[in-house]
Design a protein around this motif. Structure first.
Motif, PDB file in Angstrom:
ATOM      1  N   LEU A  10       0.824  -1.205   0.000  1.00 36.73           N
ATOM      2  CA  LEU A  10       0.000   0.000   0.000  1.00 36.73           C
ATOM      3  C   LEU A  10       0.862   1.262   0.000  1.00 36.73           C
ATOM      4  CD1 LEU A  10      -2.804  -1.032   2.515  1.00 36.73           C
ATOM      5  CD2 LEU A  10      -2.973  -0.871   0.024  1.00 36.73           C
ATOM      6  N   LEU A  11       1.953   1.225   0.762  1.00 36.57           N
ATOM      7  CA  LEU A  11       2.866   2.360   0.799  1.00 36.57           C
ATOM      8  C   LEU A  11       3.486   2.603  -0.573  1.00 36.57           C
ATOM      9  CD1 LEU A  11       4.495   4.504   2.350  1.00 36.57           C
ATOM     10  CD2 LEU A  11       6.121   2.706   2.967  1.00 36.57           C
ATOM     11  N   ALA A  74       8.599   4.549  -3.120  1.00 34.43           N
ATOM     12  CA  ALA A  74       7.964   3.333  -3.644  1.00 34.43           C
ATOM     13  C   ALA A  74       8.998   2.254  -3.904  1.00 34.43           C
ATOM     14  CB  ALA A  74       7.198   3.661  -4.920  1.00 34.43           C
ATOM     15  N   ALA A  75      10.123   2.628  -4.515  1.00 33.99           N
ATOM     16  CA  ALA A  75      11.179   1.654  -4.797  1.00 33.99           C
ATOM     17  C   ALA A  75      11.775   1.088  -3.520  1.00 33.99           C
ATOM     18  CB  ALA A  75      12.272   2.303  -5.647  1.00 33.99           C
ATOM     19  N   MET A  76      11.967   1.941  -2.513  1.00 32.88           N
ATOM     20  CA  MET A  76      12.541   1.463  -1.253  1.00 32.88           C
ATOM     21  C   MET A  76      11.567   0.539  -0.530  1.00 32.88           C
ATOM     22  SD  MET A  76      14.117   3.645   1.952  1.00 32.88           S
ATOM     23  CE  MET A  76      15.337   4.469   0.942  1.00 32.88           C
ATOM     24  N   ALA A  77      10.273   0.848  -0.591  1.00 33.65           N
ATOM     25  CA  ALA A  77       9.285  -0.012   0.068  1.00 33.65           C
ATOM     26  C   ALA A  77       9.251  -1.400  -0.553  1.00 33.65           C
ATOM     27  CB  ALA A  77       7.903   0.624  -0.009  1.00 33.65           C
ATOM     28  N   VAL A  78       9.525  -1.477  -1.851  1.00 31.74           N
ATOM     29  CA  VAL A  78       9.485  -2.769  -2.550  1.00 31.74           C
ATOM     30  C   VAL A  78      10.801  -3.525  -2.405  1.00 31.74           C
ATOM     31  CG1 VAL A  78       9.297  -3.852  -4.827  1.00 31.74           C
ATOM     32  CG2 VAL A  78       7.729  -2.024  -4.179  1.00 31.74           C
ATOM     33  N   GLY A 192       3.826  12.805   2.722  1.00 26.51           N
ATOM     34  CA  GLY A 192       4.021  12.932   4.160  1.00 26.51           C
ATOM     35  C   GLY A 192       3.548  11.690   4.897  1.00 26.51           C
ATOM     36  N   ILE A 193       2.395  11.163   4.481  1.00 27.55           N
ATOM     37  CA  ILE A 193       1.886   9.915   5.073  1.00 27.55           C
ATOM     38  C   ILE A 193       2.852   8.763   4.787  1.00 27.55           C
ATOM     39  CG2 ILE A 193       0.037   8.203   4.941  1.00 27.55           C
ATOM     40  CD1 ILE A 193      -1.883  10.526   4.355  1.00 27.55           C
ATOM     41  N   GLY A 194       3.366   8.714   3.546  1.00 24.14           N
ATOM     42  CA  GLY A 194       4.292   7.644   3.178  1.00 24.14           C
ATOM     43  C   GLY A 194       5.567   7.671   3.995  1.00 24.14           C
ATOM     44  N   MET A 195       6.122   8.864   4.183  1.00 29.01           N
ATOM     45  CA  MET A 195       7.350   8.977   4.979  1.00 29.01           C
ATOM     46  C   MET A 195       7.089   8.620   6.434  1.00 29.01           C
ATOM     47  SD  MET A 195      10.527   9.792   4.257  1.00 29.01           S
ATOM     48  CE  MET A 195      11.226   8.580   5.371  1.00 29.01           C
ATOM     49  N   PHE A 196       5.947   9.032   6.957  1.00 24.84           N
ATOM     50  CA  PHE A 196       5.589   8.712   8.342  1.00 24.84           C
ATOM     51  C   PHE A 196       5.444   7.192   8.493  1.00 24.84           C
ATOM     52  CE2 PHE A 196       2.637   8.190  11.889  1.00 24.84           C
ATOM     53  CZ  PHE A 196       3.197   9.017  12.840  1.00 24.84           C
ATOM     54  N   ALA A 197       4.763   6.559   7.547  1.00 23.29           N
ATOM     55  CA  ALA A 197       4.577   5.102   7.622  1.00 23.29           C
ATOM     56  C   ALA A 197       5.910   4.375   7.488  1.00 23.29           C
ATOM     57  CB  ALA A 197       3.612   4.647   6.517  1.00 23.29           C
ATOM     58  N   LEU A 199       8.841   5.441   8.417  1.00 17.15           N
ATOM     59  CA  LEU A 199       9.579   5.579   9.679  1.00 17.15           C
ATOM     60  C   LEU A 199       8.977   4.688  10.769  1.00 17.15           C
ATOM     61  CD1 LEU A 199      10.098   9.427   9.559  1.00 17.15           C
ATOM     62  CD2 LEU A 199      11.929   7.725   9.551  1.00 17.15           C
ATOM     63  N   LEU A 200       7.661   4.475  10.726  1.00 13.30           N
ATOM     64  CA  LEU A 200       7.021   3.621  11.729  1.00 13.30           C
ATOM     65  C   LEU A 200       7.497   2.175  11.635  1.00 13.30           C
ATOM     66  CD1 LEU A 200       3.277   4.731  11.928  1.00 13.30           C
ATOM     67  CD2 LEU A 200       5.028   4.899  13.708  1.00 13.30           C
ATOM     68  N   THR A 201       7.922   1.740  10.448  1.00 17.41           N
ATOM     69  CA  THR A 201       8.373   0.361  10.299  1.00 17.41           C
ATOM     70  C   THR A 201       9.777   0.138  10.850  1.00 17.41           C
ATOM     71  OG1 THR A 201       9.296   0.735   8.083  1.00 17.41           O
ATOM     72  CG2 THR A 201       6.965   0.126   8.225  1.00 17.41           C
ATOM     73  N   MET A 202      10.448   1.200  11.269  1.00 10.97           N
ATOM     74  CA  MET A 202      11.817   1.057  11.770  1.00 10.97           C
ATOM     75  C   MET A 202      11.826   0.599  13.236  1.00 10.97           C
ATOM     76  SD  MET A 202      13.615   4.386  10.006  1.00 10.97           S
ATOM     77  CE  MET A 202      15.212   3.898  10.674  1.00 10.97           C
TER      78      MET A 202
END
Length: 202
Positions: A10-11, A74-78, A192-197, A199-202
């Motif tokens: 989703l991210l 997007a690339a980093m999330a994948v 902003g939502i994507g960056m926040f999400a 960081l939450l996974t760290m």
């Protein structure tokens, strides 16, 4: 990234859509000055020195930075830590340095450039933290990165998301569809939502 697969997907979709929108908007913006036109009164739309002409280079700069951030997130999330950290450091560290230097030397657009610099540095930090954690091979035993720095970035991007969302709510009805004002605000909110999400996974 080390979050749930669904969250990562989703991210990636959210940030890729925002980055692609910024890229399309950048390509549609004129790259050269318009053809000569009859002079208009100062301050009127299209006249030399009018606000739209003065802010056009900054708008193009913001579109380019936000396209890079959205597609990069997007690339980093994948891909996560499968890409060498030096690649992420170059991809985001160099623009971050450029934005910091531009913010110091040019007062126009300083707040936007500082925000883009913080975003690029946060991406670099996230990629390097993932690489270090992968080397240690104990993600379950410790969080990624430095907790204090991660918390500060979460506060920043959380606050930025609330601010961007409040601006989007104040955008006149209909501008989101035609992209005159609402669409850029929606892209900033999404990133902003994507960056926040992220960081939450760290």
């Amino acid at each position: 990234m080390h979050g749930p697969v669904l969250v990562n997907c989703l991210l990636a979709l959210l940030t890729a859509a925002a980055g692609a929108s910024c890229l399309v908007r950048l390509r549609r913006s004129p790259c050269v000055p318009d053809a000569p036109r009859p002079p208009k009164a100062p301050g009127t739309p299209g006249a030399p020195g009018a606000p739209a002409d003065a802010h056009r280079p900054l708008a193009r700069e913001s579109d380019a930075a936000e396209a890079l951030m959205g597609l990069g997130m997007a690339a980093m999330a994948v891909t996560g830590a499968t890409v060498p950290p030096a690649v992420w450091a170059a991809l985001f560290g160099l623009p971050a340095t450029a934005f910091l230097l531009a913010a110091v030397t040019a007062p126009a657009g300083r707040a936007h450039r500082l925000h883009h610099a913080v975003g690029a540095l946060a991406m670099t930090y996230t990629a390097l933290a993932m690489a270090v954690s992968a080397d240690r091979q104990h993600h379950h035993a410790a969080g990624l990165g430095v907790p204090l720095l991660t918390g500060a970035l979460l506060l920043y991007f959380g606050g930025y998301t609330v601010w961007a969302g409040s601006r989007l709510l104040r955008t006149p009805a209909g501008t989101l569809a035609v992209g005159t004002a609402g669409l850029p605000q929606a892209c900033r909110l999404a990133m902003g939502i994507g960056m926040f999400a992220m960081l939450l996974t760290m």
